[in-house]
Scaffold this active site. Structure first.
Site, PDB file in Angstrom:
ATOM      1  N   ALA A 152      34.289  45.481  37.046  1.00 41.55           N
ATOM      2  CA  ALA A 152      34.771  45.064  35.729  1.00 41.55           C
ATOM      3  C   ALA A 152      34.678  43.542  35.676  1.00 41.55           C
ATOM      4  O   ALA A 152      35.591  42.841  36.092  1.00 41.55           O
ATOM      5  CB  ALA A 152      36.204  45.530  35.520  1.00 41.55           C
ATOM      6  N   ASP A 195      46.571  50.703  43.097  1.00 38.49           N
ATOM      7  CA  ASP A 195      47.133  49.582  42.325  1.00 38.49           C
ATOM      8  C   ASP A 195      48.290  48.961  43.097  1.00 38.49           C
ATOM      9  O   ASP A 195      49.017  49.678  43.781  1.00 38.49           O
ATOM     10  CB  ASP A 195      47.625  50.096  40.956  1.00 38.49           C
ATOM     11  N   LYS A 199      29.628  50.623  50.764  1.00 39.64           N
ATOM     12  CA  LYS A 199      28.524  50.607  51.730  1.00 39.64           C
ATOM     13  C   LYS A 199      28.740  51.695  52.784  1.00 39.64           C
ATOM     14  O   LYS A 199      27.819  52.450  53.103  1.00 39.64           O
ATOM     15  CB  LYS A 199      28.492  49.222  52.383  1.00 39.64           C
ATOM     16  N   LEU A 216      38.497  47.629  39.025  1.00 40.20           N
ATOM     17  CA  LEU A 216      39.146  46.951  37.888  1.00 40.20           C
ATOM     18  C   LEU A 216      40.300  46.060  38.320  1.00 40.20           C
ATOM     19  O   LEU A 216      40.891  45.378  37.479  1.00 40.20           O
ATOM     20  CB  LEU A 216      39.692  48.006  36.899  1.00 40.20           C
ATOM     21  N   TYR A 218      40.174  32.617  37.456  1.00 42.75           N
ATOM     22  CA  TYR A 218      39.706  33.892  36.906  1.00 42.75           C
ATOM     23  C   TYR A 218      38.189  33.867  36.712  1.00 42.75           C
ATOM     24  O   TYR A 218      37.479  34.736  37.217  1.00 42.75           O
ATOM     25  CB  TYR A 218      40.410  34.133  35.576  1.00 42.75           C
TER      26      TYR A 218
HETATM   27  P1  NAD Z   1      45.634  44.813  33.606  1.00 42.01           P
HETATM   28  O1  NAD Z   1      46.343  43.617  34.109  1.00 42.01           O
HETATM   29  O2  NAD Z   1      46.370  45.734  32.704  1.00 42.01           O
HETATM   30  O3  NAD Z   1      45.056  45.671  34.811  1.00 42.01           O
HETATM   31  C1  NAD Z   1      44.746  45.158  36.061  1.00 42.01           C
HETATM   32  C2  NAD Z   1      45.344  46.076  37.116  1.00 42.01           C
HETATM   33  O4  NAD Z   1      45.000  45.580  38.412  1.00 42.01           O
HETATM   34  C3  NAD Z   1      46.874  46.135  37.044  1.00 42.01           C
HETATM   35  O5  NAD Z   1      47.306  47.471  37.096  1.00 42.01           O
HETATM   36  C4  NAD Z   1      47.310  45.346  38.283  1.00 42.01           C
HETATM   37  O6  NAD Z   1      48.563  45.763  38.785  1.00 42.01           O
HETATM   38  C5  NAD Z   1      46.154  45.623  39.223  1.00 42.01           C
HETATM   39  N1  NAD Z   1      45.980  44.621  40.286  1.00 42.01           N
HETATM   40  C6  NAD Z   1      45.993  43.259  40.160  1.00 42.01           C
HETATM   41  N2  NAD Z   1      45.796  42.678  41.353  1.00 42.01           N
HETATM   42  C7  NAD Z   1      45.647  43.692  42.253  1.00 42.01           C
HETATM   43  C8  NAD Z   1      45.414  43.733  43.651  1.00 42.01           C
HETATM   44  N3  NAD Z   1      45.293  42.614  44.374  1.00 42.01           N
HETATM   45  N4  NAD Z   1      45.326  44.947  44.252  1.00 42.01           N
HETATM   46  C9  NAD Z   1      45.460  46.098  43.531  1.00 42.01           C
HETATM   47  N5  NAD Z   1      45.690  46.111  42.216  1.00 42.01           N
HETATM   48  C10 NAD Z   1      45.770  44.924  41.576  1.00 42.01           C
HETATM   49  O7  NAD Z   1      44.302  44.290  32.905  1.00 42.01           O
HETATM   50  P2  NAD Z   1      43.165  45.098  32.124  1.00 42.01           P
HETATM   51  O8  NAD Z   1      43.065  44.517  30.780  1.00 42.01           O
HETATM   52  O9  NAD Z   1      43.347  46.559  32.262  1.00 42.01           O
HETATM   53  O10 NAD Z   1      41.878  44.643  32.944  1.00 42.01           O
HETATM   54  C11 NAD Z   1      41.240  45.483  33.893  1.00 42.01           C
HETATM   55  C12 NAD Z   1      39.985  44.788  34.397  1.00 42.01           C
HETATM   56  O11 NAD Z   1      39.101  44.544  33.310  1.00 42.01           O
HETATM   57  C13 NAD Z   1      40.255  43.433  35.054  1.00 42.01           C
HETATM   58  O12 NAD Z   1      39.421  43.295  36.173  1.00 42.01           O
HETATM   59  C14 NAD Z   1      39.872  42.444  33.995  1.00 42.01           C
HETATM   60  O13 NAD Z   1      39.441  41.235  34.541  1.00 42.01           O
HETATM   61  C15 NAD Z   1      38.752  43.175  33.268  1.00 42.01           C
HETATM   62  N6  NAD Z   1      38.630  42.715  31.879  1.00 42.01           N
HETATM   63  C16 NAD Z   1      39.518  43.083  30.922  1.00 42.01           C
HETATM   64  C17 NAD Z   1      39.352  42.611  29.619  1.00 42.01           C
HETATM   65  C18 NAD Z   1      40.283  42.994  28.500  1.00 42.01           C
HETATM   66  O14 NAD Z   1      40.080  42.554  27.372  1.00 42.01           O
HETATM   67  N7  NAD Z   1      41.273  43.828  28.705  1.00 42.01           N
HETATM   68  C19 NAD Z   1      38.293  41.733  29.314  1.00 42.01           C
HETATM   69  C20 NAD Z   1      37.425  41.360  30.334  1.00 42.01           C
HETATM   70  C21 NAD Z   1      37.589  41.870  31.613  1.00 42.01           C
HETATM   71  N1  UDP Z   2      35.911  47.707  54.324  1.00 41.65           N
HETATM   72  C1  UDP Z   2      36.877  48.490  53.735  1.00 41.65           C
HETATM   73  N2  UDP Z   2      36.698  49.849  53.763  1.00 41.65           N
HETATM   74  C2  UDP Z   2      35.628  50.445  54.333  1.00 41.65           C
HETATM   75  C3  UDP Z   2      34.638  49.609  54.904  1.00 41.65           C
HETATM   76  C4  UDP Z   2      34.797  48.235  54.876  1.00 41.65           C
HETATM   77  O1  UDP Z   2      37.859  48.017  53.210  1.00 41.65           O
HETATM   78  O2  UDP Z   2      35.554  51.667  54.295  1.00 41.65           O
HETATM   79  C5  UDP Z   2      36.085  46.245  54.295  1.00 41.65           C
HETATM   80  C6  UDP Z   2      36.093  45.646  55.677  1.00 41.65           C
HETATM   81  O3  UDP Z   2      37.398  45.221  55.967  1.00 41.65           O
HETATM   82  C7  UDP Z   2      35.148  44.482  55.618  1.00 41.65           C
HETATM   83  C8  UDP Z   2      34.649  44.439  54.173  1.00 41.65           C
HETATM   84  O4  UDP Z   2      34.975  45.693  53.602  1.00 41.65           O
HETATM   85  O5  UDP Z   2      35.800  43.281  55.851  1.00 41.65           O
HETATM   86  C9  UDP Z   2      33.162  44.218  54.099  1.00 41.65           C
HETATM   87  O6  UDP Z   2      32.517  45.241  54.795  1.00 41.65           O
HETATM   88  P1  UDP Z   2      31.056  45.060  55.336  1.00 41.65           P
HETATM   89  O7  UDP Z   2      30.703  46.306  56.072  1.00 41.65           O
HETATM   90  O8  UDP Z   2      30.158  44.667  54.256  1.00 41.65           O
HETATM   91  O9  UDP Z   2      31.144  43.798  56.262  1.00 41.65           O
HETATM   92  P2  UDP Z   2      31.733  43.552  57.710  1.00 41.65           P
HETATM   93  O10 UDP Z   2      32.557  44.757  58.098  1.00 41.65           O
HETATM   94  O11 UDP Z   2      30.522  43.400  58.540  1.00 41.65           O
HETATM   95  O12 UDP Z   2      32.527  42.312  57.549  1.00 41.65           O
END
Ligand code: NAD
Ligand code: UDP
Ligand code: UDP
Length: 320
Positions: free
Chosen positions: A113, A32, A104, A72, A144
């Site tokens: 999610a 996270d 992969k 998620l 979104y």
């Molecule tokens: P939330 O905001 O509480 O959880 C999302 C988590 O993702 C947070 O902990 C945030 O810090 C983390 N995060 C965001 N961007 C990130 C990034 N770039 N790298 C790493 N971590 C990142 O929301 P939630 O309600 O727990 O939702 C979780 C998932 O479920 C989401 O993908 C959301 O789209 C999906 N979802 C939730 C609902 C709902 O009603 N709660 C409905 C539809 C879909």
């Molecule tokens: N990747 C990653 N962890 C792994 C393997 C791949 O984060 O263990 C990332 C990597 O940076 C890449 C992306 O996943 O850009 C997509 O990977 P994929 O093998 O599908 O494509 P490619 O490496 O050929 O771009």
């Protein structure tokens, strides 16, 4: 015991999922960047030897060894995902590419999610999975909605092109303890307003509908989906089909909290869907899943959580 990766694991849903997977005896890596999530959400797991937490942004590659991935990571409430819309799209799209690339390489099973938002403002009601949706590609919600739609596309292309084992869950509005108190979502807003004796803000006339699923029910759906046969990819709707108008929800919250708060009406946000209800026939049939928790009971648990949170100033500081 399996090695599980939960991205977004410190968020609302993610923290409940980590807890469930640990209770089932699995080894859990929670990843996270704490954009909307909080360490406090998983504090009860921190001392557990099966649990590990890593600060990492899924927009960047991640090299770990795991058996199953629950993706998620993504801000989920309009307030948070519209705060930095470019980052929201990047999180959905780059996050999907990186977690799929990881899946992969290590041959892991991976669940996305996804969301009912991919149906947009639906012209079909309730929404079955084959419905393609009615989405504005250039509006405030698009970062979104379209980000999540593109993530689904990537999941299915990795499935067809690279034979990945994928699962796509389309989640409908879910609520429960550990929702963010300031994220503007209707259940948390109404509860916080009611507990603080503030006006309850109903947008529009409050005649728009939503169907609210309690978090424990949803998490059970996630686990059933992950454990389903490899031939079943989804997308599958997960949500509670009991539909309520927003005004009905406001009245229920006032009644359960015994609050003196008054209902006030505010303008309806742009692109706000007028109705939403999942068609869960597929989940019932394939996953043998249906929600068990009634809105009233789920609201009581959620209200208990917020009562405690609001009475603890040190916990609230974390959300400012
Ligand atoms: P939330 O905001 O509480 O959880 C999302 C988590 O993702 C947070 O902990 C945030 O810090 C983390 N995060 C965001 N961007 C990130 C990034 N770039 N790298 C790493 N971590 C990142 O929301 P939630 O309600 O727990 O939702 C979780 C998932 O479920 C989401 O993908 C959301 O789209 C999906 N979802 C939730 C609902 C709902 O009603 N709660 C409905 C539809 C879909
Ligand atoms: N990747 C990653 N962890 C792994 C393997 C791949 O984060 O263990 C990332 C990597 O940076 C890449 C992306 O996943 O850009 C997509 O990977 P994929 O093998 O599908 O494509 P490619 O490496 O050929 O771009
Ligand atoms: N809503 C409301 N008052 C609030 C917050 C939300 O009336 O204080 C309405 C909002 O306009 C929408 C519904 O409640 O019609 C659900 O909003 P939420 O943001 O929780 O979820 P989503 O719109 O993504 O389903």
């Amino acid at each position: 015991m399996k090695r599980m990766l939960v991205t977004g694991g410190a968020g609302f849903l993610g923290s409940h999922l980590c807890e469930r997977l640990i209770n089932d005896g699995h080894d859990v890596l929670c990843v996270d960047n704490f954009y909307t999530g909080r360490k406090a959400n998983v504090s009860s797991l921190m001392m557990n030897p099966l649990f590990e937490i890593m600060r990492h942004d899924v927009c960047f590659p991640l090299y770990v060894e795991v058996d199953e991935i629950y993706n998620l990571a993504c801000p989920a409430s309009p307030v948070h995902y519209q705060f930095d819309p470019v980052q929201t799209t990047k999180t959905s799209v780059h996050g999907a590419i990186n977690t799929l690339g990881l899946a992969k390489r290590v041959k892991a099973k991976i669940m996305q999610a996804s969301t009912s938002e991919i149906y947009g403002d639906p012209e079909v009601h309730p929404q079955p999975e084959p419905y393609w949706g009615n989405v504005n590609p250039i509006g405030f919600r698009s970062c979104y909605d379209e980000g999540k739609r593109c993530a689904e596309t990537l999941f299915f292309d990795y499935y067809r092109q690279h034979r990945l084992r994928i699962k796509v869950a389309r989640i409908f509005n879910t609520y429960g303890p550990r929702m963010h108190p300031n994220d503007g979502r209707v259940v948390s807003n109404f509860i916080v307003q009611a507990l603080q004796g503030k006006n309850i803000t109903v947008y529009g006339k409050g005649s728009q509908t939503r169907s609210f699923c309690y978090v424990d029910d949803l998490i059970d759906g996630f686990v059933r989906l992950m454990d389903s046969p490899d031939t079943f990819t989804g997308p599958v709707n997960l949500g509670n089909p009991d539909e309520f108008s927003i005004l009905e929800l406001a009245e229920k919250v006032i009644q359960i909290t015994e609050s003196k708060s008054k209902i006030v009406y505010k303008p309806l946000p742009q692109d706000d869907p007028t109705q939403r209800q999942p068609d869960i026939k597929l989940a019932r049939k394939t996953l043998k899943w249906k929600p068990q928790v009634k809105l009233e009971d789920g609201l009581k648990e959620t209200i208990k959580y917020f009562r405690k949170l609001l009475s603890d100033p040190s916990a609230l500081i974390d959300y400012q």
